[in-house]
Design a protein around this motif. Structure first.
Motif, PDB file in Angstrom:
ATOM      1  N   PRO A  52       0.803  -1.235   0.000  1.00 49.77           N
ATOM      2  CA  PRO A  52       0.000   0.000   0.000  1.00 49.77           C
ATOM      3  C   PRO A  52       0.832   1.281   0.000  1.00 49.77           C
ATOM      4  N   GLN A  53       2.001   1.255   0.647  1.00 52.99           N
ATOM      5  CA  GLN A  53       2.816   2.475   0.705  1.00 52.99           C
ATOM      6  C   GLN A  53       3.444   2.828  -0.635  1.00 52.99           C
ATOM      7  N   TYR A  54       3.411   1.869  -1.586  1.00 47.75           N
ATOM      8  CA  TYR A  54       3.968   2.122  -2.917  1.00 47.75           C
ATOM      9  C   TYR A  54       2.886   2.150  -4.003  1.00 47.75           C
ATOM     10  N   SER A  55       1.667   2.278  -3.605  1.00 46.74           N
ATOM     11  CA  SER A  55       0.547   2.267  -4.544  1.00 46.74           C
ATOM     12  C   SER A  55       0.450   3.596  -5.289  1.00 46.74           C
ATOM     13  N   PRO A  56      -0.265   3.622  -6.412  1.00 44.00           N
ATOM     14  CA  PRO A  56      -0.478   4.883  -7.130  1.00 44.00           C
ATOM     15  C   PRO A  56      -1.139   5.956  -6.259  1.00 44.00           C
ATOM     16  N   ALA A  57      -2.034   5.514  -5.369  1.00 48.21           N
ATOM     17  CA  ALA A  57      -2.695   6.482  -4.482  1.00 48.21           C
ATOM     18  C   ALA A  57      -1.689   7.125  -3.530  1.00 48.21           C
ATOM     19  N   SER A  58      -0.754   6.299  -3.004  1.00 43.03           N
ATOM     20  CA  SER A  58       0.274   6.834  -2.110  1.00 43.03           C
ATOM     21  C   SER A  58       1.186   7.797  -2.857  1.00 43.03           C
ATOM     22  N   ARG A  59       1.498   7.444  -4.097  1.00 44.64           N
ATOM     23  CA  ARG A  59       2.346   8.326  -4.896  1.00 44.64           C
ATOM     24  C   ARG A  59       1.655   9.665  -5.132  1.00 44.64           C
ATOM     25  N   ALA A  60       0.367   9.621  -5.424  1.00 45.75           N
ATOM     26  CA  ALA A  60      -0.381  10.858  -5.660  1.00 45.75           C
ATOM     27  C   ALA A  60      -0.377  11.752  -4.425  1.00 45.75           C
ATOM     28  N   LYS A  61      -0.494  11.141  -3.232  1.00 48.82           N
ATOM     29  CA  LYS A  61      -0.457  11.911  -1.989  1.00 48.82           C
ATOM     30  C   LYS A  61       0.925  12.549  -1.786  1.00 48.82           C
ATOM     31  N   LEU A  62       1.956  11.796  -2.123  1.00 45.34           N
ATOM     32  CA  LEU A  62       3.315  12.322  -1.986  1.00 45.34           C
ATOM     33  C   LEU A  62       3.544  13.495  -2.935  1.00 45.34           C
ATOM     34  N   VAL A  63       3.010  13.393  -4.145  1.00 47.40           N
ATOM     35  CA  VAL A  63       3.143  14.496  -5.096  1.00 47.40           C
ATOM     36  C   VAL A  63       2.471  15.753  -4.538  1.00 47.40           C
ATOM     37  N   GLN A  64       1.315  15.562  -3.913  1.00 43.37           N
ATOM     38  CA  GLN A  64       0.624  16.693  -3.304  1.00 43.37           C
ATOM     39  C   GLN A  64       1.449  17.278  -2.158  1.00 43.37           C
ATOM     40  N   GLN A  65       2.092  16.396  -1.391  1.00 43.29           N
ATOM     41  CA  GLN A  65       2.946  16.871  -0.302  1.00 43.29           C
ATOM     42  C   GLN A  65       4.094  17.711  -0.839  1.00 43.29           C
ATOM     43  N   VAL A  66       4.732  17.232  -1.917  1.00 46.50           N
ATOM     44  CA  VAL A  66       5.833  17.977  -2.526  1.00 46.50           C
ATOM     45  C   VAL A  66       5.356  19.357  -2.945  1.00 46.50           C
ATOM     46  N   GLU A  67       4.188  19.425  -3.539  1.00 48.06           N
ATOM     47  CA  GLU A  67       3.642  20.703  -3.994  1.00 48.06           C
ATOM     48  C   GLU A  67       3.361  21.632  -2.814  1.00 48.06           C
ATOM     49  N   ARG A  68       2.825  21.062  -1.719  1.00 47.57           N
ATOM     50  CA  ARG A  68       2.541  21.891  -0.533  1.00 47.57           C
ATOM     51  C   ARG A  68       3.824  22.411   0.102  1.00 47.57           C
ATOM     52  N   PHE A  69       4.833  21.529   0.203  1.00 43.21           N
ATOM     53  CA  PHE A  69       6.105  21.962   0.790  1.00 43.21           C
ATOM     54  C   PHE A  69       6.756  23.053  -0.061  1.00 43.21           C
ATOM     55  N   GLN A  70       6.719  22.880  -1.379  1.00 44.55           N
ATOM     56  CA  GLN A  70       7.314  23.883  -2.252  1.00 44.55           C
ATOM     57  C   GLN A  70       6.558  25.201  -2.176  1.00 44.55           C
ATOM     58  N   ALA A  71       5.234  25.122  -2.062  1.00 48.24           N
ATOM     59  CA  ALA A  71       4.434  26.346  -1.927  1.00 48.24           C
ATOM     60  C   ALA A  71       4.779  27.070  -0.628  1.00 48.24           C
ATOM     61  N   ALA A  72       4.990  26.290   0.434  1.00 52.20           N
ATOM     62  CA  ALA A  72       5.356  26.894   1.720  1.00 52.20           C
ATOM     63  C   ALA A  72       6.735  27.538   1.641  1.00 52.20           C
ATOM     64  N   ILE A  73       7.663  26.872   0.933  1.00 52.60           N
ATOM     65  CA  ILE A  73       8.998  27.446   0.740  1.00 52.60           C
ATOM     66  C   ILE A  73       8.911  28.762  -0.013  1.00 52.60           C
ATOM     67  N   ASN A  74       8.130  28.774  -1.072  1.00 48.78           N
ATOM     68  CA  ASN A  74       7.967  30.000  -1.863  1.00 48.78           C
ATOM     69  C   ASN A  74       7.356  31.115  -1.020  1.00 48.78           C
ATOM     70  N   ALA A  75       6.423  30.750  -0.142  1.00 46.82           N
ATOM     71  CA  ALA A  75       5.775  31.748   0.703  1.00 46.82           C
ATOM     72  C   ALA A  75       6.767  32.377   1.676  1.00 46.82           C
ATOM     73  N   VAL A  76       7.682  31.553   2.228  1.00 39.45           N
ATOM     74  CA  VAL A  76       8.693  32.094   3.145  1.00 39.45           C
ATOM     75  C   VAL A  76       9.593  33.080   2.406  1.00 39.45           C
ATOM     76  N   TYR A  77      10.003  32.697   1.199  1.00 39.35           N
ATOM     77  CA  TYR A  77      10.835  33.605   0.401  1.00 39.35           C
ATOM     78  C   TYR A  77      10.108  34.920   0.123  1.00 39.35           C
ATOM     79  N   THR A  78       8.852  34.822  -0.275  1.00 39.31           N
ATOM     80  CA  THR A  78       8.101  36.011  -0.680  1.00 39.31           C
ATOM     81  C   THR A  78       7.663  36.866   0.503  1.00 39.31           C
ATOM     82  N   ASP A  79       7.073  36.220   1.514  1.00 46.32           N
ATOM     83  CA  ASP A  79       6.461  36.961   2.615  1.00 46.32           C
ATOM     84  C   ASP A  79       7.437  37.351   3.720  1.00 46.32           C
ATOM     85  N   GLU A  80       8.487  36.556   3.907  1.00 41.04           N
ATOM     86  CA  GLU A  80       9.402  36.820   5.021  1.00 41.04           C
ATOM     87  C   GLU A  80      10.767  37.330   4.556  1.00 41.04           C
ATOM     88  N   LEU A  81      11.401  36.575   3.667  1.00 49.14           N
ATOM     89  CA  LEU A  81      12.763  36.945   3.289  1.00 49.14           C
ATOM     90  C   LEU A  81      12.842  38.200   2.424  1.00 49.14           C
TER      91      LEU A  81
END
Length: 289
Positions: A52-81
C-alpha cells in the motif's frame, strides 16, 4: 517587527529563522521526492508494487505533499525573506560576520576569504551583525582571520575568543537549562536542618569491639555514635511516619527519640508548617498503616 526601526541583529535573526524554516521544509520535500523516486523504480507486478505504501494512491499523496512543501517554501521567500532583504539593501547593507564551523574555525568578514574552500561550512554570527570590525576583532581575539582583518592588533589576536556559533550557543544554553532544572528539582526535594547543615538521625551508640586473632586481642573499631543522613523530604517524612508507627509500644532501636525534634523542625521548615502540624500529620500516616 517594524523593519524601518529594527536593528541589524533583529533583521538578520529573522532572516536566519526564515532560512531555518526553508531548510526544514526542503528536507520534508526531499524525503517525499525520494519516496516518489523509489515508487517509480519499482517493477510493475513485483511484490513491492502491491504494497500500500507504494501504490499509485500513495504516490499521488506524496506528489501533493511535494507541492505543498514547495508552496510553503515559496511563501517564506516572498512573505518573510524578501522584505527583510529589501530593508538590508535599502540601508546600504551592514557588516556581517561568519565563523567557520569547526573546532579551530576563524571569524571572517564574508564567505569568500581565500583561506577557505568551497566546501567550508560557516556559522552566521547574527548577534554581531552591524558591529564594527574593531569591536568584532576585540571579541574574536585569536579566532579573528588575519586575512580578513590584517590590521588587527597583535595583542588582540592573543586573547581568547568570546564568540560562539549560534547552534553551539543554543545547544549549550539548552544543556545549562536542563542542568539547572535538574538541580532545582533536586533542591525542591532535598532537606537539611533549618541552618542548612545535613539532617542526621541518631541510630545508636556502638561500644568498642575487640576480637582475639592469633592469640592477640585486636580492636576492630572504637566506641562511637552512628548516624544516618536524611537527604530528601520524602525520606524525612517517611522517618517520622516510621517513628510513630514503630514506637507505639516503646522506643524502637532504629527510630531514636533523640532525633525526633530535629526531623520535625527540618520538615516544618521545608514545608512552611509548624512543628505540631507536622507531628500530627506523621501520626495520622502511621495510624493508616
Amino acid at each position: 517587527m517594524n523593519l524601518t526601526t529594527a536593528t541589524p541583529v533583529e533583521i538578520d535573526s529573522a532572516i536566519a529563522d526564515a532560512y531555518g524554516k526553508i531548510a526544514d521544509l526542503t528536507g520534508n520535500r526531499m524525503r517525499a521526492e525520494r519516496t516518489i523516486a523509489i515508487i517509480d523504480d519499482i517493477e510493475p507486478g513485483s511484490y513491492a508494487s502491491h504494497l500500500p505504501q507504494y501504490s499509485p494512491a500513495s504516490r499521488a499523496k506524496l506528489v501533493q505533499q511535494v507541492e505543498r512543501f514547495q508552496a510553503a517554501i515559496n511563501a517564506v521567500y516572498t512573505d518573510e525573506l524578501s522584505p527583510l532583504d529589501a530593508e538590508y539593501y535599502r540601508r546600504g547593507t551592514w557588516t556581517r560576520y561568519y565563523l567557520v564551523d569547526n573546532t579551530n574555525g576563524h571569524v571572517h568578514k564574508d564567505q569568500s576569504c581565500n583561506t577557505c574552500f568551497p566546501s567550508t561550512k560557516y556559522a552566521w554570527l547574527v548577534e554581531q551583525s552591524g558591529m564594527s570590525a574593531e569591536d568584532l576583532v576585540e571579541m574574536a581575539g585569536e579566532d579573528a582571520c588575519t586575512v580578513c582583518f590584517p590590521w588587527a592588533p597583535v595583542d588582540q589576536l592573543k586573547k581568547k575568543s568570546r564568540l560562539e556559533a549560534p547552534e553551539r550557543k543554543k545547544a549549550r544554553l539548552e544543556r545549562e537549562a536542563k542542568k539547572a532544572a535538574a538541580a532545582a528539582k533536586k533542591a525542591a526535594k532535598a532537606i537539611t536542618n533549618p541552618d542548612g547543615s545535613p539532617l542526621k538521625v541518631f541510630t545508636g551508640h556502638y561500644p568498642e569491639r575487640q576480637v582475639v586473632r592469633a592469640g592477640r586481642v585486636v580492636k576492630v573499631h572504637p566506641a562511637h555514635d552512628a548516624y544516618d543522613t536524611l537527604e530528601t523530604l520524602y525520606a524525612a517524612r517517611g522517618w517520622l511516619t516510621d517513628y510513630h508507627f514503630w514506637n507505639k509500644g516503646g522506643a524502637h532501636p532504629s527510630y531514636r527519640p533523640e532525633s525526633l525534634d530535629d526531623v520535625l523542625k527540618a520538615v516544618a521548615h521545608k514545608e512552611g508548617k509548624d512543628v505540631e502540624t507536622v507531628r500530627a500529620e506523621a501520626k495520622k500516616r502511621a495510624e493508616r498503616r
